[in-house]
Design a protein around this motif. Structure first.
Motif, PDB file in Angstrom:
ATOM      1  N   GLY A 270     -10.658  19.732  31.735  1.00 32.58           N
ATOM      2  CA  GLY A 270     -11.668  20.457  32.488  1.00 32.58           C
ATOM      3  C   GLY A 270     -13.064  20.365  31.902  1.00 32.58           C
ATOM      4  N   THR A 271     -13.219  19.569  30.827  1.00 31.28           N
ATOM      5  CA  THR A 271     -14.535  19.388  30.203  1.00 31.28           C
ATOM      6  C   THR A 271     -14.924  17.919  30.301  1.00 31.28           C
ATOM      7  OG1 THR A 271     -13.771  18.803  27.975  1.00 31.28           O
ATOM      8  CG2 THR A 271     -13.896  21.166  28.504  1.00 31.28           C
ATOM      9  N   PRO A 272     -16.172  17.587  29.986  1.00 31.86           N
ATOM     10  CA  PRO A 272     -16.568  16.174  29.990  1.00 31.86           C
ATOM     11  C   PRO A 272     -15.800  15.335  28.966  1.00 31.86           C
ATOM     12  CG  PRO A 272     -18.507  17.590  29.999  1.00 31.86           C
ATOM     13  CD  PRO A 272     -17.309  18.473  29.765  1.00 31.86           C
ATOM     14  N   TYR A 273     -15.116  16.004  28.008  1.00 31.89           N
ATOM     15  CA  TYR A 273     -14.388  15.294  26.958  1.00 31.89           C
ATOM     16  C   TYR A 273     -12.929  15.039  27.316  1.00 31.89           C
ATOM     17  CZ  TYR A 273     -18.546  16.693  24.482  1.00 31.89           C
ATOM     18  OH  TYR A 273     -19.848  16.869  24.118  1.00 31.89           O
ATOM     19  N   GLU A 274     -12.528  15.415  28.523  1.00 28.14           N
ATOM     20  CA  GLU A 274     -11.151  15.220  28.969  1.00 28.14           C
ATOM     21  C   GLU A 274     -10.804  13.732  28.941  1.00 28.14           C
ATOM     22  OE1 GLU A 274      -8.299  16.520  32.706  1.00 28.14           O
ATOM     23  OE2 GLU A 274     -10.429  16.925  32.794  1.00 28.14           O
ATOM     24  N   ASN A 275      -9.597  13.421  28.487  1.00 24.72           N
ATOM     25  CA  ASN A 275      -9.100  12.036  28.387  1.00 24.72           C
ATOM     26  C   ASN A 275      -9.944  11.191  27.430  1.00 24.72           C
ATOM     27  OD1 ASN A 275      -6.994  12.509  30.242  1.00 24.72           O
ATOM     28  ND2 ASN A 275      -8.428  12.209  31.928  1.00 24.72           N
ATOM     29  N   SER A 276     -10.432  11.816  26.378  1.00 26.09           N
ATOM     30  CA  SER A 276     -11.224  11.104  25.382  1.00 26.09           C
ATOM     31  C   SER A 276     -10.377  10.012  24.728  1.00 26.09           C
ATOM     32  CB  SER A 276     -11.691  12.085  24.305  1.00 26.09           C
ATOM     33  OG  SER A 276     -12.247  11.400  23.204  1.00 26.09           O
ATOM     34  N   PRO A 277     -10.953   8.818  24.545  1.00 23.71           N
ATOM     35  CA  PRO A 277     -10.215   7.790  23.814  1.00 23.71           C
ATOM     36  C   PRO A 277     -10.158   8.168  22.336  1.00 23.71           C
ATOM     37  CG  PRO A 277     -12.444   7.044  24.265  1.00 23.71           C
ATOM     38  CD  PRO A 277     -12.276   8.368  24.970  1.00 23.71           C
ATOM     39  N   LYS A 278      -9.216   7.580  21.630  1.00 21.55           N
ATOM     40  CA  LYS A 278      -9.124   7.830  20.191  1.00 21.55           C
ATOM     41  C   LYS A 278     -10.205   7.027  19.481  1.00 21.55           C
ATOM     42  CE  LYS A 278      -4.340   8.930  20.227  1.00 21.55           C
ATOM     43  NZ  LYS A 278      -3.301   9.391  19.449  1.00 21.55           N
TER      44      LYS A 278
END
Length: 65
Positions: free
Chosen positions: A16-24
């Protein structure tokens, strides 16, 4: 008879944030995440120290390594 494999569901703490599904990346070690759209890296308060890569740092970051 076969053994059932139980998979642990992973919950994205940034859902729910812009950081959702952040790559490693290097930020993962610090509990952080990358906003792929803007390129901003978020490091949560209280995470272990992230050493400053800038040799002329005025905040003393390199001294804390």
């Amino acid at each position: 008879m076969t053994a059932a494999v139980i998979e642990k569901a992973t919950v994205d703490p940034f859902k729910g944030t812009p950081y959702e599904n952040s790559p490693k990346g290097w930020w993962t070690e610090y509990g952080g995440a990358l906003d792929v759209k803007s390129g901003v890296i978020y490091i949560p308060r209280g995470s272990k120290h992230v050493p400053c890569p800038w040799e002329k740092c005025k905040h003393g970051c390199r001294d804390k390594e």
